[in-house]
Design a protein around this motif. Structure first.
Motif, PDB file in Angstrom:
ATOM      1  N   CYS A  87     132.140  40.380  10.676  1.00 52.35           N
ATOM      2  CA  CYS A  87     133.492  40.630  11.200  1.00 52.35           C
ATOM      3  C   CYS A  87     134.084  41.898  10.591  1.00 52.35           C
ATOM      4  CB  CYS A  87     134.393  39.436  10.887  1.00 52.35           C
ATOM      5  SG  CYS A  87     133.783  37.896  11.593  1.00 52.35           S
ATOM      6  N   SER A  88     135.053  42.448  11.278  1.00 52.96           N
ATOM      7  CA  SER A  88     135.717  43.665  10.826  1.00 52.96           C
ATOM      8  C   SER A  88     136.561  43.391   9.585  1.00 52.96           C
ATOM      9  CB  SER A  88     136.608  44.213  11.942  1.00 52.96           C
ATOM     10  OG  SER A  88     137.287  45.361  11.484  1.00 52.96           O
ATOM     11  N   PRO A  91     141.800  46.382  10.687  1.00 54.76           N
ATOM     12  CA  PRO A  91     142.075  46.846  12.045  1.00 54.76           C
ATOM     13  C   PRO A  91     141.627  48.307  12.141  1.00 54.76           C
ATOM     14  CG  PRO A  91     144.131  46.386  10.868  1.00 54.76           C
ATOM     15  CD  PRO A  91     143.008  46.132   9.930  1.00 54.76           C
ATOM     16  N   VAL A 143     131.364  43.998  20.502  1.00 55.07           N
ATOM     17  CA  VAL A 143     132.450  44.937  20.736  1.00 55.07           C
ATOM     18  C   VAL A 143     131.898  46.174  21.446  1.00 55.07           C
ATOM     19  CG1 VAL A 143     134.378  46.123  19.627  1.00 55.07           C
ATOM     20  CG2 VAL A 143     133.365  44.174  18.509  1.00 55.07           C
ATOM     21  N   VAL A 149     139.624  47.205  17.200  1.00 62.77           N
ATOM     22  CA  VAL A 149     139.321  45.862  16.703  1.00 62.77           C
ATOM     23  C   VAL A 149     140.382  45.437  15.703  1.00 62.77           C
ATOM     24  CG1 VAL A 149     136.821  46.042  17.098  1.00 62.77           C
ATOM     25  CG2 VAL A 149     137.766  46.743  14.893  1.00 62.77           C
ATOM     26  N   GLU A 150     140.524  44.158  15.547  1.00 65.64           N
ATOM     27  CA  GLU A 150     141.500  43.576  14.632  1.00 65.64           C
ATOM     28  C   GLU A 150     140.822  43.139  13.334  1.00 65.64           C
ATOM     29  OE1 GLU A 150     144.725  43.556  15.316  1.00 65.64           O
ATOM     30  OE2 GLU A 150     144.315  44.413  17.284  1.00 65.64           O
ATOM     31  N   TYR A 151     141.625  42.876  12.336  1.00 69.62           N
ATOM     32  CA  TYR A 151     141.109  42.335  11.085  1.00 69.62           C
ATOM     33  C   TYR A 151     140.374  41.023  11.366  1.00 69.62           C
ATOM     34  CZ  TYR A 151     140.999  39.898   6.644  1.00 69.62           C
ATOM     35  OH  TYR A 151     140.585  39.191   5.551  1.00 69.62           O
ATOM     36  N   ASN A 152     139.195  40.890  10.825  1.00 66.39           N
ATOM     37  CA  ASN A 152     138.374  39.678  10.903  1.00 66.39           C
ATOM     38  C   ASN A 152     137.843  39.388  12.312  1.00 66.39           C
ATOM     39  OD1 ASN A 152     137.171  37.991   9.083  1.00 66.39           O
ATOM     40  ND2 ASN A 152     138.635  36.347   9.346  1.00 66.39           N
ATOM     41  N   GLN A 153     137.910  40.356  13.222  1.00 70.42           N
ATOM     42  CA  GLN A 153     137.349  40.177  14.561  1.00 70.42           C
ATOM     43  C   GLN A 153     135.828  40.281  14.473  1.00 70.42           C
ATOM     44  OE1 GLN A 153     138.945  42.764  17.591  1.00 70.42           O
ATOM     45  NE2 GLN A 153     137.205  42.423  18.948  1.00 70.42           N
ATOM     46  N   PRO A 154     135.093  39.330  15.066  1.00 71.56           N
ATOM     47  CA  PRO A 154     133.633  39.402  15.038  1.00 71.56           C
ATOM     48  C   PRO A 154     133.121  40.668  15.733  1.00 71.56           C
ATOM     49  CG  PRO A 154     134.346  37.206  15.671  1.00 71.56           C
ATOM     50  CD  PRO A 154     135.570  38.084  15.685  1.00 71.56           C
TER      51      PRO A 154
END
Length: 161
Positions: A87-88, A91, A143, A149-154
């Motif tokens: 995950c990211s 952001p 993605v 992308v957002e924080y904690n986005q896979p």
């Protein structure tokens, strides 16, 4: 003396990517301000756009955040026992390759070693490599290139090897 006042309204299409980029940049700046200060809440309003960043006040969240390095990707165990998600850590804007004319870091089916660069995240013209946290096979890239992308986005679905 008579004055003629003309009012003219020009309708132009809204560039939603540019709007999203501007909002993302504002959000990133607010996060940096919040991280570098003791403020509990930071809020900015500009016309119709309002962005607010609040810090969590519960101890478990604060201690977990203190133990993470800023650019370390988060790993979430997937639905199947042998699958994980990378995950990211922030952001940002996701890029699959180090530069537009270069090939992607990884493709589906590739096996990578721990510490290998698998993507780049751009925040305010600063580029941060996303590294594989362990030896793994890339099962799915979740993605699109250039996507915010957002924080904690896979970002990737992987299997440890």
């Amino acid at each position: 003396m008579k004055q003629n006042k003309k009012s003219e309204q020009i309708d132009s299409p809204v560039d939603t990517d540019a709007t999203s980029d501007a909002i993302l940049k504002r959000l990133e700046r607010l996060i940096m301000i919040a991280e570098q200060s003791d403020l509990a809440t930071v809020r900015v309003r500009d016309g119709e756009v309002e962005i607010e960043i609040s810090r969590a006040t519960t101890q478990p969240i604060a201690s977990a955040a203190a133990n993470m390095t800023p650019y370390e990707p988060t790993v979430v165990t997937g639905n199947q026992a042998d699958e994980d998600m990378i995950c990211s850590p922030m952001p940002a804007r996701f890029y699959r390759s180090p530069a537009p004319e270069e090939p992607p870091f990884v493709e589906v089916g590739d096996t990578v070693s721990s510490g290998a660069s698998i993507a780049t995240l751009e925040v305010m013209k600063t580029y941060n490599d996303v590294e594989a946290p362990f030896n793994c096979e890339i099962l799915e890239i979740l993605v699109e290139d250039g996507q915010a992308v957002e924080y904690n986005q896979p970002l990737f679905r992987v299997r440890q090897t």
